[in-house]
Design an enzyme around this catalytic site. Sequence first.
Site, mmCIF file in Angstrom:
data_model
loop_
_atom_site.group_PDB
_atom_site.id
_atom_site.type_symbol
_atom_site.label_atom_id
_atom_site.label_comp_id
_atom_site.label_asym_id
_atom_site.label_seq_id
_atom_site.Cartn_x
_atom_site.Cartn_y
_atom_site.Cartn_z
ATOM 1 N N ARG A 29 -15.590 -17.214 -24.582
ATOM 2 C CA ARG A 29 -14.519 -17.984 -23.928
ATOM 3 C C ARG A 29 -14.876 -19.468 -23.894
ATOM 4 N NH1 ARG A 29 -12.758 -16.358 -18.182
ATOM 5 N NH2 ARG A 29 -11.019 -17.763 -18.646
ATOM 6 N N SER A 48 -19.454 -1.184 -24.122
ATOM 7 C CA SER A 48 -18.581 -1.511 -22.982
ATOM 8 C C SER A 48 -17.871 -0.304 -22.397
ATOM 9 C CB SER A 48 -17.515 -2.522 -23.411
ATOM 10 O OG SER A 48 -18.079 -3.783 -23.525
ATOM 11 N N CYS A 52 -20.082 4.736 -14.843
ATOM 12 C CA CYS A 52 -19.709 5.330 -13.555
ATOM 13 C C CYS A 52 -18.613 6.375 -13.719
ATOM 14 C CB CYS A 52 -19.217 4.258 -12.600
ATOM 15 S SG CYS A 52 -20.378 2.907 -12.421
ATOM 16 N N TRP A 443 -7.161 -0.322 17.115
ATOM 17 C CA TRP A 443 -8.432 -0.985 16.854
ATOM 18 C C TRP A 443 -9.004 -0.308 15.607
ATOM 19 C CZ3 TRP A 443 -11.277 -4.580 19.966
ATOM 20 C CH2 TRP A 443 -10.713 -4.876 21.216
ATOM 21 N N ARG A 451 -17.791 -3.585 18.278
ATOM 22 C CA ARG A 451 -17.656 -3.836 19.716
ATOM 23 C C ARG A 451 -18.684 -3.032 20.505
ATOM 24 N NH1 ARG A 451 -12.168 -1.771 21.975
ATOM 25 N NH2 ARG A 451 -13.443 -0.106 22.843
#
Lengths: 463, 463
Positions: A29, A48, A52, A443, A451
């Site tokens: 590029r 390429s 996974c 929440w 928290r």
Amino acid sequence: MERAVNARPRLVVVGGDAAGMSAASQARRWRGPEDLEILALERGRHTSYSACGIPYLVGKTVSTAEELVARDPATFAEKYAISVRTETEATAIDLDRRTVTARGADGSVTEEPFDQLMIATGAVPLRADLPGADAEGVFGVQTLADGIAVRAFVDEERPETAVIVGGGYIGLEMAEAFVQRGLRVLLADSGPEPMGTLDPDMGAQVREALTGMGVDVRQCERVTGLRSEGGRVRAVRTAAGEYPADIVVLGMGVRPGSDLARAAGLRIGPTGGIVVDARMRTSAEGVWAAGDCVETFHRISRAPVAIALGTHANKQGRVAGTNIGGGYARFDGVLGTAITKVCGLEVARTGLNESQAHAAGFAFETASLRSTTRAGYYPGATWMTVKLLAEQRTGRLLGGQIVGWENAAKRIDVLATALWNGMTVEDMAGMDLGYAPPFSPVWDPVLIAARKLAERGGPPARG
Amino acid sequence: MERAVNARPRLVVVGGDAAGMSAASQARRWRGPEDLEILALERGRHTSYSACGIPYLVGKTVSTAEELVARDPATFAEKYAISVRTETEATAIDLDRRTVTARGADGSVTEEPFDQLMIATGAVPLRADLPGADAEGVFGVQTLADGIAVRAFVDEERPETAVIVGGGYIGLEMAEAFVQRGLRVLLADSGPEPMGTLDPDMGAQVREALTGMGVDVRQCERVTGLRSEGGRVRAVRTAAGEYPADIVVLGMGVRPGSDLARAAGLRIGPTGGIVVDARMRTSAEGVWAAGDCVETFHRISRAPVAIALGTHANKQGRVAGTNIGGGYARFDGVLGTAITKVCGLEVARTGLNESQAHAAGFAFETASLRSTTRAGYYPGATWMTVKLLAEQRTGRLLGGQIVGWENAAKRIDVLATALWNGMTVEDMAGMDLGYAPPFSPVWDPVLIAARKLAERGGPPARG
């Protein structure tokens, strides 16, 4: 070997997978074919591809191996003017003469000169010299070729019983794949609980879920060898006994594939990975490295780590390619974020777990929180557990782990972003995260966990 | 009115929903019944319910109204020693005498003395004095009682045609609910695209999806009145024409319900909300306010905003309760994060959109990115668009918007966390987010969007 005076500078890339080809594409590029010649050498047949994705190929969640290939050599040649030689192994690097020795499938050897060299030699599976590991029916799942071979073996040999050695991400994902393919699955792991990058209290939830899916989970069992008959695997041996196996997958982790770099005299770090700086420069001028073969900076422990993961390989390769092309880019380290799922159970972690935090010298506190993933009244609300670690006194987040069902695990990204920014759990607890009943309780679970940790010793224990 | 010398201090809470009851519960955690008397006055019949769940009640995604009630008055009395008077309206506050005038359902009026006062009077729907809005079949969806009434009307009167006025969150969620109930739905919105808190280019995607679901979407149509026959609504009128309607829902937004506070002399801000500091203190000593009736600090524009949302109400109420109880807590502002879904289309936003960023005086750049939600080869991968705004020169993130299908929208939390920390898009692009094929492409869409914006003017435009 002689090069014309007006020859274009030449980039040689060793390794044609995520890191190497990201670097090559990004360098292109920045520098057109008239400015830079690019040659990539790849030991295997594929470039390429998504390593996974291999368990999903085996489990037939993904139909064909081609779907896992992002770009093949022809595409690189035509669209990027990058020439790729597959089935070609780099056997030596000479930093003085600035050449790479390349051996092709037919045994022919060439010396490839380079001006810039990109090393992306990946990882090497850890197999601990298991006696019998060369029997038929014993597989790693490191390369796409491995994945194709496992799938063909399941299709053609119809194994009924699978033993998976190693209870990390690959082990879990292969367990899912084999369950989907209808095999009886035994998972043998040497640690106290599966997913050793989680704390045992969180790993225990993974074990329970695996057991619930019909996987026979054996913890604290180190595999000592494999028994085969007629060259074909029949059983896996541990100190506790022998487990019949028609197919065995070895998923005992990997180490950086840095042997070639080490032999060339490049600096190797304590993890066994190639040492690189944030621009992915190695210890030699004009030599770059990226992906599973390097070690990188852990932002929380501040120690070097080697983490084999496609997303790092892609990012690091891109950084290297930008710099090779004359741009400026940095890779600013990792948090050890990881995520996976097994038959609906989602697992994720980031930062340091308890043993890692101890090892890094932190004094810390933890809090665990069980909550629903959506508003409790909204259909599809399922359970999840969030565990957080925070430094004592400062309250700075050190790490987080999530185990739960649908829509639980990607919340790890909030923890990763908080960690990236050095947030305290007190700061985190107030954050303005997205709330609507189909997505979260009022929440969000990560806020309640923060928290809970922030309020240690806060309100008097009453009412 | 006379109080014994040794009386416990008394907290009076005006408004028994999210903010008020969070404050009351949290004050109780800090101060037991022997230390603090708590009385809550609630105009309606229900306490502590999820107003955000109302559309799901109407759509029968949620079976019963009771599921939306977190805690009822009896629970507050028994478990928290908090006495709640429902159907009791606070009609005046006297700050000098420190009393609240309360009128019960039977018309009886009492003067309730307080030492501490918590104002949580919620929001008031904007209805723009629509002629005919009092006809039968015209509803707001502000309170649980509204939701119960709409559902009963659909069950009993079997309307076939619904018109929803207002294309914001409530409008969209009610559209989904009515589509699920089998009604023909027309949505009339005064803006150029639905979801006016998104930029029009993102809102257009919402419109297209709504249209695809069979909703007749009419933009730039301001409703001028309602036509009814025999007291029952028959049609909705706009400048463009008249649309038949058996049921009409008005979802034109809300304003802070600050009239009571204003009449008492409390300071009211430019948004019409009660002015509070970060501890939720109003301009009068010992008087606190939280929830939809207050204005709060927007962390990016640094201007006061009034945002009616249950999650803020809960957090602010909890902060107020902690401070009332003698603890120390702060509410550190909002980002304007919001998330919703309509029949599978997910929509989320945080920070400033283009018009808000202009209004706040920012010079900015934007980037939009279309990507899959999972690895492209993984089943269930769907499309999502991420749009980011960043400040010119500094590259600091100013806001983000997401429109997409399954598993798209909760990624807004990464953007919210990045915004909370003042991250630049360059920093964001390198973050270590969770990657595995079922959860994300190898570069998470939010990272690619950040990278795209960070690399403006980066690599030369070639190859």
